[in-house]
Design a protein around this motif. Sequence first.
Motif, PDB file in Angstrom:
ATOM      1  N   ASP A  89       0.937  -1.124   0.213  1.00  0.00           N
ATOM      2  CA  ASP A  89       0.212  -0.073   0.293  1.00  0.00           C
ATOM      3  C   ASP A  89       0.851   1.638   0.550  1.00  0.00           C
ATOM      4  O   ASP A  89       1.978   1.636   0.247  1.00  0.00           O
ATOM      5  N   HIS A  90       0.389   2.431   0.349  1.00  0.00           N
ATOM      6  CA  HIS A  90       0.815   3.813  -0.136  1.00  0.00           C
ATOM      7  C   HIS A  90       1.915   3.952   1.195  1.00  0.00           C
ATOM      8  O   HIS A  90       3.062   4.534   0.694  1.00  0.00           O
ATOM      9  N   GLY A  91       1.861   3.497   2.271  1.00  0.00           N
ATOM     10  CA  GLY A  91       1.855   3.702   2.872  1.00  0.00           C
ATOM     11  C   GLY A  91       3.369   3.249   3.781  1.00  0.00           C
ATOM     12  O   GLY A  91       4.421   3.818   3.535  1.00  0.00           O
ATOM     13  N   GLU A  92       3.286   2.223   3.060  1.00  0.00           N
ATOM     14  CA  GLU A  92       4.689   0.752   3.259  1.00  0.00           C
ATOM     15  C   GLU A  92       5.257   1.068   2.284  1.00  0.00           C
ATOM     16  O   GLU A  92       6.387   0.709   2.663  1.00  0.00           O
ATOM     17  N   PHE A  93       4.946   1.187   1.064  1.00  0.00           N
ATOM     18  CA  PHE A  93       5.906   1.680   0.031  1.00  0.00           C
ATOM     19  C   PHE A  93       6.674   3.888   0.566  1.00  0.00           C
ATOM     20  O   PHE A  93       7.788   3.365   0.535  1.00  0.00           O
ATOM     21  N   ARG A 118      21.446   4.099   0.242  1.00  0.00           N
ATOM     22  CA  ARG A 118      21.388   4.028  -1.195  1.00  0.00           C
ATOM     23  C   ARG A 118      22.878   3.079  -1.492  1.00  0.00           C
ATOM     24  O   ARG A 118      23.078   2.611  -2.708  1.00  0.00           O
ATOM     25  N   GLU A 119      23.906   3.768  -0.531  1.00  0.00           N
ATOM     26  CA  GLU A 119      25.438   3.945  -1.003  1.00  0.00           C
ATOM     27  C   GLU A 119      25.541   2.286  -0.477  1.00  0.00           C
ATOM     28  O   GLU A 119      26.641   2.078  -1.510  1.00  0.00           O
ATOM     29  N   GLU A 120      24.971   1.315   0.063  1.00  0.00           N
ATOM     30  CA  GLU A 120      24.669   0.050  -0.127  1.00  0.00           C
ATOM     31  C   GLU A 120      24.965  -0.306  -0.914  1.00  0.00           C
ATOM     32  O   GLU A 120      25.157  -1.744  -0.656  1.00  0.00           O
ATOM     33  N   ASP A 174      11.827   5.645   1.551  1.00  0.00           N
ATOM     34  CA  ASP A 174      12.652   6.340   2.481  1.00  0.00           C
ATOM     35  C   ASP A 174      13.624   5.102   3.521  1.00  0.00           C
ATOM     36  O   ASP A 174      15.532   5.812   2.971  1.00  0.00           O
ATOM     37  N   VAL A 175      13.925   3.902   3.713  1.00  0.00           N
ATOM     38  CA  VAL A 175      14.883   3.362   3.842  1.00  0.00           C
ATOM     39  C   VAL A 175      15.916   3.137   2.470  1.00  0.00           C
ATOM     40  O   VAL A 175      17.203   2.865   3.235  1.00  0.00           O
TER      41      VAL A 175
END
Length: 103
Positions: free
Chosen positions: A73-77, A88-90, A82-83
């Motif tokens: 759902d949108h909230g989980e997305f 992203r660098e990992e 965000d996480v």
Amino acid sequence: MTGAETGWAEAVATTLAPLLTVAVVIAVAILVLRNTALTTLATPTVRHRQSPPPVVDGPIEMLKERYARGEVDHGEFERRLDVLMRNREEWPRQTAPSPRGTR
């Protein structure tokens, strides 16, 4: 049997034989056509088959695909995105896929 009785039976047989032959031929044709039509309708054609899912590279693209399919759902997305953006660098570095048909 007398000659008159034989003539009557022969007349009935010669009249019914062609009619029975035509009836049997029509019945067989109907059965074959009906069976062929049912088999043709039950067999999927190439147009009706689903194409394989597209190749998805990267965690964000996978998340977008899951969101598009309704698995998230949108909230989980938003939380997962965000996480992913914070970490992203990992991610392992990936090379872009080469276009099909080229070497």
